[in-house]
Design an enzyme around this catalytic site. Structure first.
Site, PDB file in Angstrom:
ATOM      1  N   ARG A 192       1.108  -1.006   0.044  1.00  0.00           N
ATOM      2  CA  ARG A 192      -0.098   0.421  -0.242  1.00  0.00           C
ATOM      3  C   ARG A 192       0.472   1.387   0.290  1.00  0.00           C
ATOM      4  O   ARG A 192       1.804   0.962   0.411  1.00  0.00           O
ATOM      5  CB  ARG A 192      -0.562  -0.176   1.119  1.00  0.00           C
ATOM      6  CG  ARG A 192      -1.837  -1.087   0.874  1.00  0.00           C
ATOM      7  CD  ARG A 192      -2.268  -1.297   2.514  1.00  0.00           C
ATOM      8  NE  ARG A 192      -3.943  -1.663   2.962  1.00  0.00           N
ATOM      9  CZ  ARG A 192      -3.020  -3.617   3.488  1.00  0.00           C
ATOM     10  NH1 ARG A 192      -2.137  -3.566   3.867  1.00  0.00           N
ATOM     11  NH2 ARG A 192      -4.235  -4.127   2.993  1.00  0.00           N
ATOM     12  N   LYS A 219      -2.361  -0.872   7.530  1.00  0.00           N
ATOM     13  CA  LYS A 219      -3.874  -0.721   7.732  1.00  0.00           C
ATOM     14  C   LYS A 219      -4.248  -1.706   9.018  1.00  0.00           C
ATOM     15  O   LYS A 219      -5.315  -1.394   9.290  1.00  0.00           O
ATOM     16  CB  LYS A 219      -4.721  -1.778   6.636  1.00  0.00           C
ATOM     17  CG  LYS A 219      -5.806  -0.711   6.441  1.00  0.00           C
ATOM     18  CD  LYS A 219      -6.348  -1.214   5.069  1.00  0.00           C
ATOM     19  CE  LYS A 219      -7.517  -0.740   4.762  1.00  0.00           C
ATOM     20  NZ  LYS A 219      -8.373  -0.951   3.798  1.00  0.00           N
ATOM     21  N   HIS A 280      -3.566   2.794  -5.573  1.00  0.00           N
ATOM     22  CA  HIS A 280      -4.280   2.316  -4.964  1.00  0.00           C
ATOM     23  C   HIS A 280      -4.160   0.546  -6.253  1.00  0.00           C
ATOM     24  O   HIS A 280      -3.484  -0.151  -5.863  1.00  0.00           O
ATOM     25  CB  HIS A 280      -5.338   2.595  -4.174  1.00  0.00           C
ATOM     26  CG  HIS A 280      -5.852   1.005  -3.145  1.00  0.00           C
ATOM     27  ND1 HIS A 280      -5.290   0.593  -2.181  1.00  0.00           N
ATOM     28  CD2 HIS A 280      -6.559   0.394  -3.399  1.00  0.00           C
ATOM     29  CE1 HIS A 280      -5.305  -0.712  -1.810  1.00  0.00           C
ATOM     30  NE2 HIS A 280      -6.419  -0.724  -2.165  1.00  0.00           N
ATOM     31  N   ARG A 283      -2.447  -1.994  -7.079  1.00  0.00           N
ATOM     32  CA  ARG A 283      -1.887  -2.769  -5.193  1.00  0.00           C
ATOM     33  C   ARG A 283      -3.205  -3.970  -6.009  1.00  0.00           C
ATOM     34  O   ARG A 283      -2.762  -5.726  -6.612  1.00  0.00           O
ATOM     35  CB  ARG A 283      -2.201  -2.143  -4.366  1.00  0.00           C
ATOM     36  CG  ARG A 283      -2.798  -4.149  -3.189  1.00  0.00           C
ATOM     37  CD  ARG A 283      -3.199  -2.619  -2.033  1.00  0.00           C
ATOM     38  NE  ARG A 283      -3.365  -3.888  -1.276  1.00  0.00           N
ATOM     39  CZ  ARG A 283      -3.079  -5.404  -0.520  1.00  0.00           C
ATOM     40  NH1 ARG A 283      -1.334  -5.061  -0.153  1.00  0.00           N
ATOM     41  NH2 ARG A 283      -3.441  -5.210   0.720  1.00  0.00           N
ATOM     42  N   TRP A 306      -4.102  -8.738   3.543  1.00  0.00           N
ATOM     43  CA  TRP A 306      -5.327  -7.902   3.884  1.00  0.00           C
ATOM     44  C   TRP A 306      -6.154  -9.472   4.856  1.00  0.00           C
ATOM     45  O   TRP A 306      -5.706 -10.637   5.070  1.00  0.00           O
ATOM     46  CB  TRP A 306      -6.406  -9.346   2.997  1.00  0.00           C
ATOM     47  CG  TRP A 306      -6.058  -8.707   1.119  1.00  0.00           C
ATOM     48  CD1 TRP A 306      -6.836  -7.407   0.923  1.00  0.00           C
ATOM     49  CD2 TRP A 306      -5.020  -8.443   0.120  1.00  0.00           C
ATOM     50  NE1 TRP A 306      -7.135  -6.508  -0.245  1.00  0.00           N
ATOM     51  CE2 TRP A 306      -5.181  -7.221  -0.149  1.00  0.00           C
ATOM     52  CE3 TRP A 306      -4.336  -9.131  -0.192  1.00  0.00           C
ATOM     53  CZ2 TRP A 306      -5.287  -7.582  -1.895  1.00  0.00           C
ATOM     54  CZ3 TRP A 306      -3.641  -9.528  -1.537  1.00  0.00           C
ATOM     55  CH2 TRP A 306      -3.402  -8.391  -2.235  1.00  0.00           C
ATOM     56  N   TYR A 315     -10.638 -11.543  -7.355  1.00  0.00           N
ATOM     57  CA  TYR A 315      -9.144 -12.245  -8.070  1.00  0.00           C
ATOM     58  C   TYR A 315      -9.700 -13.501  -8.123  1.00  0.00           C
ATOM     59  O   TYR A 315      -9.071 -13.548  -9.805  1.00  0.00           O
ATOM     60  CB  TYR A 315      -8.169 -11.319  -7.056  1.00  0.00           C
ATOM     61  CG  TYR A 315      -7.829 -10.513  -6.748  1.00  0.00           C
ATOM     62  CD1 TYR A 315      -7.552  -9.236  -8.108  1.00  0.00           C
ATOM     63  CD2 TYR A 315      -7.900 -10.344  -5.315  1.00  0.00           C
ATOM     64  CE1 TYR A 315      -7.517  -7.889  -6.995  1.00  0.00           C
ATOM     65  CE2 TYR A 315      -7.517  -9.402  -4.269  1.00  0.00           C
ATOM     66  CZ  TYR A 315      -7.254  -7.790  -5.265  1.00  0.00           C
ATOM     67  OH  TYR A 315      -7.418  -6.569  -4.584  1.00  0.00           O
TER      68      TYR A 315
END
Length: 348
Positions: A192, A219, A280, A283, A306, A315
């Protein structure tokens, strides 16, 4: 004296039956209402001690609980702003008296300063914060349950990614060398923006090919290892020779970079013929390339940091190779032909 006026507001000072002392504002300039609040609280304190009744908790106590729980998480400033907003509405209220309907109606529709409408995604962040307040209070046995607040509908997120050819064109059209390095690193690691720009040389391990993302910059609020592929390692080695700053990515003045150059990024996208693309999305591109290359989603989740597998499932459609071997388990044509063959054989 158990009731005393300070400025325009009356305050109480009570010694509970268990010997503890409670001092707080009544929130009113009227002595009669302050006296009623004092008497009610004193009765409740007696009931808590003598009848084993659950003590009354006010909204502020739950807010403090939430802030302490989230103080080391990323974007703590958001939680503080949300706390200030909800305190302006529910300050002084008995926590158990606040209904789900009240909480739902309290979610703001317009920005306090700009007066512009607030998107449903932002409303859901307010919702998440206030639900966390009541969830923690419930876990502490302060309330009987967590109020229901319906989630605001949001448009489905479309994954934006570009091909490797387009990615090369994007980097080629960037004017600033440090922007080329930052974007190349993003495409190589899936990191990120905040993780990239806060990366220090002290957290780069060339031997084990990892870079540590500290809890302050992650994050999720938890430190994680950023795996470095050969492209990322080559870039970092090149930068190490010319960089004399503690931070990995710097401007030509050898000063730390706090934000990308959005004008340079936008112009490069236009020149490369890439529409509706953000930093972003680099990513997303990295994750899409992994999915297309056959990287298992669980592995991709860990590589990208994540929180849940659900966040990575967007994805999954980019690679269905792992399911192709099962596709022929059920075929209409083959089964029909087999039945016809058996019928013909039986006729002989």
């Amino acid at each position: 004296m158990s009731i005393k006026k300070r400025g325009e507001t009356w305050h109480i000072d009570i010694v509970a039956p268990d010997g503890s002392r409670i001092r707080r504002s009544t929130g009113t300039p009227e002595k009669r209402k302050a006296q009623e609040y004092h008497d009610k609280l004193k009765h409740e304190l007696w009931a808590v001690t003598k009848l084993n009744k659950r003590p009354t908790r006010i909204f502020e106590e739950a807010i403090i609980l939430m802030l302490r729980d989230s103080e080391h998480q990323a974007r703590f400033d958001y939680k503080q702003a949300h706390a200030e907003y909800f305190l302006s509405i529910f300050s002084g209220r008995d926590l158990s008296s606040i209904t789900g309907e009240e909480l739902t109606n309290s979610i703001p529709d317009f920005h306090a300063i700009t007066k512009k409408p607030i998107a449903n995604g932002t409303k859901n962040r307010y919702r998440s914060t206030i639900l966390r307040v009541f969830s923690l209070a419930y876990k502490m046995n302060w309330i009987d349950g967590v109020p229901y607040i319906p989630r605001f509908s949001e448009p489905k997120v479309k994954v934006s990614w570009i091909t490797k050819e387009k990615a090369n064109m994007l980097i080629h059209h960037l004017k600033l060398n440090w922007m080329k390095d930052v974007c190349f690193f993003a495409l190589s690691t899936g990191a990120r923006m905040s993780e990239i720009l806060s990366l220090t040389w002290a957290n780069v391990d060339f031997v084990n090919k990892i870079a540590k993302v500290t809890e302050d910059n992650a994050k999720s609020g938890r430190a994680r290892a950023l795996l470095l592929n050969s492209d990322a390692i080559d870039l970092l080695r090149k930068l190490r020779f010319k960089n004399h700053c503690g931070f990995v990515f710097t401007r030509s003045t050898n000063k730390r970079v706090y934000d990308i150059d959005r004008r340079d990024f936008k112009n490069a996208c236009e020149l490369a013929g890439i529409e509706k693309f953000t930093f972003h999305d680099l990513r997303h591109t990295w994750a899409s390339w992994h999915a297309q290359a056959g990287t298992p989603l669980y592995t991709l989740q860990n590589l990208g940091g994540w929180e849940t597998l659900e966040m990575v499932k967007k994805y999954a459609h980019l690679n269905a190779d792992h399911m192709l071997k099962f596709a022929d388990n059920v075929t209409f044509t083959a089964q029909s032909q087999s039945k016809d063959t058996m019928k013909n054989v039986s006729n002989y």
